[in-house]
Scaffold this motif. Sequence first.
Motif: not given
Length: 262
Positions: A98, A113, A163, A190, A196
């Motif tokens: 990530d 997460v 994201s 979450q 995800w």
Amino acid sequence: MKTLKYAVRFLMRSKSYTFINLLGLTLSLACCIILLRYIHREMTVDTHCVDREQVYTVIQEMEGDRRLATINNADADSMYVDNRYIDKRTSIILLEEDFVMHEQNRYPVRTLVADSCYFQLFPYSVLQGSQIDAPESALLTKAYARRLFGNENPIGKVLRHSSGKDFVIKGIIAEPANKTMIQFDLVLPQSFTRHWERMPIEFVRFMPGTDMRQMNEIGKQPRWVDPPDGKVWIRGNMPSRFFRLQTFTGRMSMYKERNVPA
């Protein structure tokens, strides 16, 4: 006393012999210390887990492939295990490749997460700030916070996740002293986003006295994946799903198979 003097004189006369023996002794002790330290670290993997011997991972087998997964599939299958047998369960997603953005700079990060129950099974000391209290809040490890901000106070800083959403750093947590297989730099809830890149995996702590052999017998029964369009398919042409519960301490051989794209 005379014996000691004779020994010293002999060693001084045979300097090369003395040097070789001392060097061999030093190397032997160093190797023993390194080996003992390695064995100790491997024997104490994830010892920060509460009741480590009672925490199980879920290994799912589907069409010959094995991976870490969850007990049930919310989209199709019924519950594999009755909730009455479960004490605590936590679902996590690991994003090992990530990244985050800070002041127009991009930094690679290992993201975890997690739900709130994760820190009940895997406690971490909060060094600064507080735990996650909102969907847009996050935690950083001490080492990663120092990498990004140096000696600055990271609490309240805003970063942008891959994201595209921003989050606020609420707390700094310490890395466990022992070796751990769950490695991360950033913790996000979450609820941060609905989408995800990976499927979740689950850790379950069962009630005392639960017959785990019976649980695994239940898992041997094939679960048929229902078609998304609601049509009836011939079961022989449908993929079947099995599961097996394995102690957290014995999951290491499966760990590299945990991340499967959604």
